[in-house]
Structure formats: structure tokens, C-alpha cells
Enzyme design. Structure first.
Site, PDB file in Angstrom:
ATOM      1  N   HIS A  64       0.879  -1.181   0.000  1.00  0.00           N
ATOM      2  CA  HIS A  64       0.000   0.000   0.000  1.00  0.00           C
ATOM      3  C   HIS A  64       0.912   1.225   0.000  1.00  0.00           C
ATOM      4  O   HIS A  64       1.611   1.463   0.975  1.00  0.00           O
ATOM      5  CB  HIS A  64      -0.867   0.043   1.262  1.00  0.00           C
ATOM      6  CG  HIS A  64      -1.713  -1.175   1.475  1.00  0.00           C
ATOM      7  ND1 HIS A  64      -3.041  -1.235   1.136  1.00  0.00           N
ATOM      8  CD2 HIS A  64      -1.426  -2.382   2.014  1.00  0.00           C
ATOM      9  CE1 HIS A  64      -3.547  -2.417   1.458  1.00  0.00           C
ATOM     10  NE2 HIS A  64      -2.578  -3.135   1.998  1.00  0.00           N
ATOM     11  N   PHE A  65       0.893   1.995  -1.091  1.00  0.00           N
ATOM     12  CA  PHE A  65       1.789   3.158  -1.180  1.00  0.00           C
ATOM     13  C   PHE A  65       1.058   4.497  -1.020  1.00  0.00           C
ATOM     14  O   PHE A  65       1.660   5.566  -1.171  1.00  0.00           O
ATOM     15  CB  PHE A  65       2.609   3.124  -2.470  1.00  0.00           C
ATOM     16  CG  PHE A  65       3.791   2.161  -2.436  1.00  0.00           C
ATOM     17  CD1 PHE A  65       4.158   1.507  -1.262  1.00  0.00           C
ATOM     18  CD2 PHE A  65       4.539   1.910  -3.569  1.00  0.00           C
ATOM     19  CE1 PHE A  65       5.245   0.622  -1.228  1.00  0.00           C
ATOM     20  CE2 PHE A  65       5.633   1.046  -3.556  1.00  0.00           C
ATOM     21  CZ  PHE A  65       5.977   0.402  -2.384  1.00  0.00           C
ATOM     22  N   ARG A  66      -0.263   4.460  -0.756  1.00  0.00           N
ATOM     23  CA  ARG A  66      -1.013   5.627  -0.231  1.00  0.00           C
ATOM     24  C   ARG A  66      -1.202   6.802  -1.182  1.00  0.00           C
ATOM     25  O   ARG A  66      -1.685   7.848  -0.738  1.00  0.00           O
ATOM     26  CB  ARG A  66      -0.342   6.160   1.059  1.00  0.00           C
ATOM     27  CG  ARG A  66      -0.056   5.117   2.133  1.00  0.00           C
ATOM     28  CD  ARG A  66      -1.288   4.448   2.607  1.00  0.00           C
ATOM     29  NE  ARG A  66      -1.059   3.633   3.804  1.00  0.00           N
ATOM     30  CZ  ARG A  66      -1.847   2.633   4.151  1.00  0.00           C
ATOM     31  NH1 ARG A  66      -2.897   2.291   3.415  1.00  0.00           N
ATOM     32  NH2 ARG A  66      -1.616   1.946   5.246  1.00  0.00           N
ATOM     33  N   ASN A  96      -6.816   0.633  -2.030  1.00  0.00           N
ATOM     34  CA  ASN A  96      -7.536   1.376  -0.975  1.00  0.00           C
ATOM     35  C   ASN A  96      -6.879   2.730  -0.696  1.00  0.00           C
ATOM     36  O   ASN A  96      -6.571   3.081   0.435  1.00  0.00           O
ATOM     37  CB  ASN A  96      -7.633   0.549   0.319  1.00  0.00           C
ATOM     38  CG  ASN A  96      -6.283   0.133   0.864  1.00  0.00           C
ATOM     39  OD1 ASN A  96      -5.316   0.016   0.122  1.00  0.00           O
ATOM     40  ND2 ASN A  96      -6.206  -0.089   2.161  1.00  0.00           N
ATOM     41  N   HIS A 181      -9.090 -10.067   0.508  1.00  0.00           N
ATOM     42  CA  HIS A 181      -8.886  -9.905   1.951  1.00  0.00           C
ATOM     43  C   HIS A 181     -10.052 -10.612   2.616  1.00  0.00           C
ATOM     44  O   HIS A 181     -11.188 -10.175   2.497  1.00  0.00           O
ATOM     45  CB  HIS A 181      -8.863  -8.420   2.306  1.00  0.00           C
ATOM     46  CG  HIS A 181      -8.674  -8.160   3.768  1.00  0.00           C
ATOM     47  ND1 HIS A 181      -7.655  -7.367   4.253  1.00  0.00           N
ATOM     48  CD2 HIS A 181      -9.357  -8.569   4.859  1.00  0.00           C
ATOM     49  CE1 HIS A 181      -7.725  -7.309   5.578  1.00  0.00           C
ATOM     50  NE2 HIS A 181      -8.758  -8.032   5.970  1.00  0.00           N
ATOM     51  N   HIS A 234      -2.741 -12.715   2.708  1.00  0.00           N
ATOM     52  CA  HIS A 234      -2.334 -12.797   4.120  1.00  0.00           C
ATOM     53  C   HIS A 234      -3.159 -13.768   4.947  1.00  0.00           C
ATOM     54  O   HIS A 234      -3.897 -13.384   5.843  1.00  0.00           O
ATOM     55  CB  HIS A 234      -2.274 -11.420   4.794  1.00  0.00           C
ATOM     56  CG  HIS A 234      -3.372 -10.450   4.454  1.00  0.00           C
ATOM     57  ND1 HIS A 234      -4.688 -10.806   4.371  1.00  0.00           N
ATOM     58  CD2 HIS A 234      -3.319  -9.123   4.202  1.00  0.00           C
ATOM     59  CE1 HIS A 234      -5.403  -9.737   4.075  1.00  0.00           C
ATOM     60  NE2 HIS A 234      -4.595  -8.705   3.964  1.00  0.00           N
ATOM     61  N   ASP A 305       2.536  -6.806   2.548  1.00  0.00           N
ATOM     62  CA  ASP A 305       1.410  -5.980   2.992  1.00  0.00           C
ATOM     63  C   ASP A 305       1.926  -4.680   3.622  1.00  0.00           C
ATOM     64  O   ASP A 305       1.425  -4.231   4.646  1.00  0.00           O
ATOM     65  CB  ASP A 305       0.497  -6.737   3.961  1.00  0.00           C
ATOM     66  CG  ASP A 305      -0.854  -6.045   4.131  1.00  0.00           C
ATOM     67  OD1 ASP A 305      -1.116  -5.048   3.439  1.00  0.00           O
ATOM     68  OD2 ASP A 305      -1.644  -6.500   4.984  1.00  0.00           O
ATOM     69  N   HIS A 309       1.571   3.769   8.313  1.00  0.00           N
ATOM     70  CA  HIS A 309       0.861   4.858   8.996  1.00  0.00           C
ATOM     71  C   HIS A 309       1.929   5.599   9.788  1.00  0.00           C
ATOM     72  O   HIS A 309       2.931   4.996  10.190  1.00  0.00           O
ATOM     73  CB  HIS A 309      -0.213   4.306   9.935  1.00  0.00           C
ATOM     74  CG  HIS A 309      -1.263   3.477   9.241  1.00  0.00           C
ATOM     75  ND1 HIS A 309      -2.275   4.027   8.490  1.00  0.00           N
ATOM     76  CD2 HIS A 309      -1.445   2.137   9.172  1.00  0.00           C
ATOM     77  CE1 HIS A 309      -3.053   3.069   8.009  1.00  0.00           C
ATOM     78  NE2 HIS A 309      -2.555   1.901   8.399  1.00  0.00           N
TER      79      HIS A 309
END
Ligand code: DOR
Length: 448
Positions: A64-66, A96, A181, A234, A305, A309
Site C-alpha cells: 500500500h503506497f497511499r 484502498n 482480503h 495474508h 502488505d 501509517h
């Protein structure tokens, strides 16, 4: 005398389909051109690699690179910098973000943002939502799309398709293997009250093993019914591993380094919200079940994964008083996947050949990457060079991603990446970025 090669990596111990042995590896036009004793061959450049192991480039098929939306946590440049510093040559990035990657335009936007800014090769998942069913077949065929990702349990962001009928519809829209997921949303909603303020260990009681098992049972039933293939992301429980072993014709399996390394028994007390993620870190009996699944060949790939944050959001920086359950779930991992797993190799938990199977051959097979994922003539010259003897302490300060912390802080690991080579170009050497970012989209057989 033929045309000289572009570069020859000399004298490394190479690990590929043919076993493990000392050889030279030559590159021409971004592809592996020869493997063997190339002592007499000419090249424009030579890299002395004796004493190192040269592996097929490590693919991290879940990060997840946001970007867009939460660039204060990570962006495509910073996340891919962490990847290549960790020996990773390609990443598949999750949908996401904000906005989520649920339209052709949103997926194209990510591809446009990636061009010229990512240090490693890349693909992006399309997100499944209740209202974008008709777009999924088109999105999953776009160049640079890794496939569709479906959240059956709510996690970071807004993507969620929880009910059987909604999942059935998603499965009926599209053909490629779908990544899921798997946590049962109904059970998660019922059990929310089990969370105890300030006690992150209650995260694993809330999102218990039954939540994961129940969802994976439902998923496999729906997958059989609709004839789709699935990639279960996962996996965290011993019971799911036993179940998935009965469905290897249609289901592939990912585990993460953190679920193989940490156990609830001591990790929450020792590391707090650093190890808060979905699905959670569970008890040692589940961790043992994952290792058994890995040894038995039920597990196909490793994904980090990587889910950064900030330390502030996680309540782990000195000035922050954020407390569970207000702390977000997820931990960074793209830079530590290789050393964490090589340390497990050093401890005899898996072989180096199995590591290669999980990080290159596995992703090649599961996702149908075209001309990538093997150290073989004609394939992209993606290599991860590692020093199996190097021992180093992991620290927050070593992390190149924007969040600047790691759940492995303070752990001494044996086995470290030394070089990252992408399509023949050395982009990282001994911990330094040595080339401009030139990442390109990964190609997939089903989209050629
Ligand atoms: O812990 C998690 N964090 N699990 C997910 O599924 C999403 C991820 C994130 O994006 O933060």
C-alpha cells in the site's frame, strides 16, 4: 566474436530453476542473455559478485503506497525507494487509496503518477466495489493492472463487499485470478465491543481466527460456484491452511513475513500498535500452522502488505497519545521482507530455493507475469543480490519510507540485500540508490 553483452555479473552463486551453483550471468537489452562460465565473453561492464548470491528479482505482490490521498504516509516515489533499498524489484500496489482505484480513470491516474517516479517495476490492483461491477473486466485488462482486489472485511479505507450476493457478482465480472482480503464482516461487526481501549492485544480477540476461517469458507464456496480463481491474501490461521490445501486447483495463498515472525503471545506486549494489522498477528499455534503450510507447498507467495501509517497516528512517537483502537491497522514491510525472510533461511526455517519460489517463481505462476519472475535466458534481467553472511541490527532510522519506523526495530537479522538490478540496470548497491528511477509497468500474459 559476437556483440558484447551490456553487463556480466561475475562469479555469484546463482539460485534458479536449475538449482544453486556458481555462474556468470550476462545481460543484453534488459534481459538475461546467458548463464554459465562467461570468462571469455566481452561486456561493456562487469560486476564482481563472488561471495554473493544472485536471486531472481524479489516481487512483493502486496503493498500500500497511499498515493493518491495519503501522501503524508507514503507515496509512489518513497515506497518504491524503500522497495529497491530492500532488494525488491517489483511491487503490486493496492487500491484502498483516496480516492480508491475503482474506475478506469483512477487506475490510469495511478499509472500516470507512477511513470518516471517509481524506482522499481510496478502494477496496480483494481478495487472491487458494489457500484463498479461493469468496469472490472475492462480495468483488469489494462496494461499495468495486477488484477482485482476484493475486501470482504473492512480495513483501512472504504472498500468493502461483504455479502454473499455482492461477492458472487464481483466474481462473475472478470476472468483473472482475484485477490481477496478474507475476514467475515458480519462477525467483525458483532464482536467490535471486544476491543479494549489501550489494549492492542484485544485486536486479535476481536478479529478472531473464526472470523478469517468463516470468510474463507464462504469465499471458496462462491469461487467454486462461479468458476473464478482466487488468491487469498495474508492467510493467518492454521485452519485456513488446512482448508486451502483442499482447494489448490482454484486457490493460491499468500502469507506475510510478519505473520511468520511475530506471535500474539509476546508481540503485542513487546511491540504494541506497531504490530496492529488486519488480519491480526495471532497466537504461536497459528504461526506454526503457517510454517507447516509453507513447508508443505500450500503457500504460493510472500507479500509484505507494506501498510504505512505515521508514528503519530500509531501512538508510537513521544508526543502522540493516540491509543488503540483509535490507532490505524497496518505496518510497513517492503524494505524488510528480504532480510526478515533470509534470517529465517539462516535459522533453517526454509531453504533459499523455497525463498526464490515464494518471491519470484510463485508470483510468476500465480499472476501470469509475462517474461518476468525467473532467472532464465529471455526473461527480464531482474536480480536481487544478497549477502547471506551479513548480520545487522534493524532500526527505525534505516527505514526509507515516509513513516520512519518498522515493527522489526531492534532485531538482529542475518542475510541482507546488497544489490537490486531491474531489467539489467543496477538501481541499488550496498544501501545506496545508484540510478535514476526507471520503473515500468509489469506485463501479464492475460493482458498481452
Ligand atoms: O492492516 C491492514 N492495513 N490491513 C489491510 O488490509 C489494509 C492495510 C492498510 O491499508 O492500512
Amino acid at each position: 566474436m559476437g556483440k558484447p553483452f551490456d553487463v556480466i555479473f561475475r562469479g555469484a552463486t546463482i539460485v534458479n530453476h536449475d538449482g544453486i551453483g556458481v555462474a556468470d550471468v550476462a545481460v543484453r537489452d534488459g534481459k538475461t542473455a546467458a548463464i554459465g562460465d562467461l570468462g571469455q565473453a566481452d561486456a561493456r561492464d562487469y560486476v564482481a559478485a563472488a561471495g554473493l548470491h544472485l536471486l531472481p528479482g524479489v516481487i512483493d505482490s502486496q503493498v500500500h503506497f497511499r498515493e493518491p490521498g495519503n501522501e503524508h504516509k507514503e507515496d509512489l516515489e518513497s515506497g518504491s525507494r524503500a522497495a529497491v533499498l530492500g532488494g525488491v524489484t517489483a511491487v503490486f500496489e493496492m487500491p484502498n487509496t483516496n480516492p480508491p482505484t475503482t474506475s478506469v480513470a483512477a487506475l490510469q491516474d495511478k499509472l500516470d503518477r507512477a511513470a518516471g517516479r517509481m524506482h522499481c517495476d510496478y502494477a496496480f490492483y483494481a478495487g472491487a466495489a458494489a457500484d463498479n461491477l461493469d468496469l472490472l473486466p475492462e480495468m483488469e485488462r489494462m496494461t499495468g493492472c495486477a488484477g482485482v482486489k476484493l475486501f470482504m472485511g473492512a480495513s483501512t479505507g472504504s472498500l468493502l463487499v461483504a455479502e454473499d450476493e455482492g461477492v458472487r457478482q464481483v466474481l462473475r465480472h472478470g476472468r483473472r485470478r482475484i485477490a481477496v482480503h478474507s475476514e467475515d464482516q458480519e462477525r467483525l461487526a458483532e464482536r467490535q465491543g471486544l476491543r479494549r481501549p489501550g489494549d492492542v492485544a484485544s485486536h486479535a480477540e476481536w478479529r478472531d481466527a473464526e472470523s478469517a476461517l468463516r470468510c474463507t469458507q464462504r469465499l471458496l464456496r462462491l469461487v467454486r460456484e462461479t468458476g473464478r480463481r482466487v488468491h487469498v491474501l495474508h492467510v493467518t490461521t492454521a485452519e485456513e491452511m488446512t482448508l486451502l490445501a483442499q482447494h489448490k486447483d482454484i486457490a493460491t495463498v499468500e502469507v506475510t513475513p510478519q505473520h511468520l515472525t511475530f506471535a500474539a503471545d509476546d508481540a503485542y506486549a513487546a511491540r504494541g500498535t506497531r504490530v496492529q494489522m488486519n488480519p491480526p498477528i495471532r497466537g504461536a499455534e497459528h504461526r506454526a500452522g503457517l510454517w507447516q503450510g509453507l513447508a508443505a507447498g500450500i503457500v504460493d507467495v510472500l507479500g509484505s502488505d507494506h501498510a504505512p501509517h505515521t508514528a503519530q497516528e500509531k501512538g508510537i512517537s513521544p508526543g502522540s497519545n493516540a491509543q488503540y483502537p483509535d490507532t490505524p491497522s497496518g505496518m510497513p514491510g517492503v524494505q524488510t521482507l528480504v532480510p526478515v525472510m533470509l534470517d529465517h533461511v539462516a535459522r533453517g526455517q526454509l531453504s533459499l530455493s523455497r525463498f526464490v519460489d515464494l518471491t519470484a517463481h510463485g508470483p510468476q505462476r500465480v499472476f501470469g507475469m509475462a517474461g518476468k519472475g525467473r532467472l532464465a535466458v529471455g526473461y527480464d534481467a531482474d536480480y536481487t543480490l544478497v549477502d547471506l553472511r551479513a548480520e545487522r541490527l534493524v532500526t527505525d532510522a534505516m527505514m526509507a519510507g515516509k513513516c520512519g519506523w518498522t515493527p522489526y526495530d531492534g532485531m538482529r537479522l542475518k542475510g541482507w540485500p546488497v544489490g537490486t538490478v531491474i531489467r539489467g540496470r543496477t538501481v541499488m548497491w550496498e544501501g545506496q540508490l545508484v540510478a535514476q528511477s526507471q520503473g515500468a509497468p509489469v506485463r501479464f500474459q492475460e493482458c498481452l
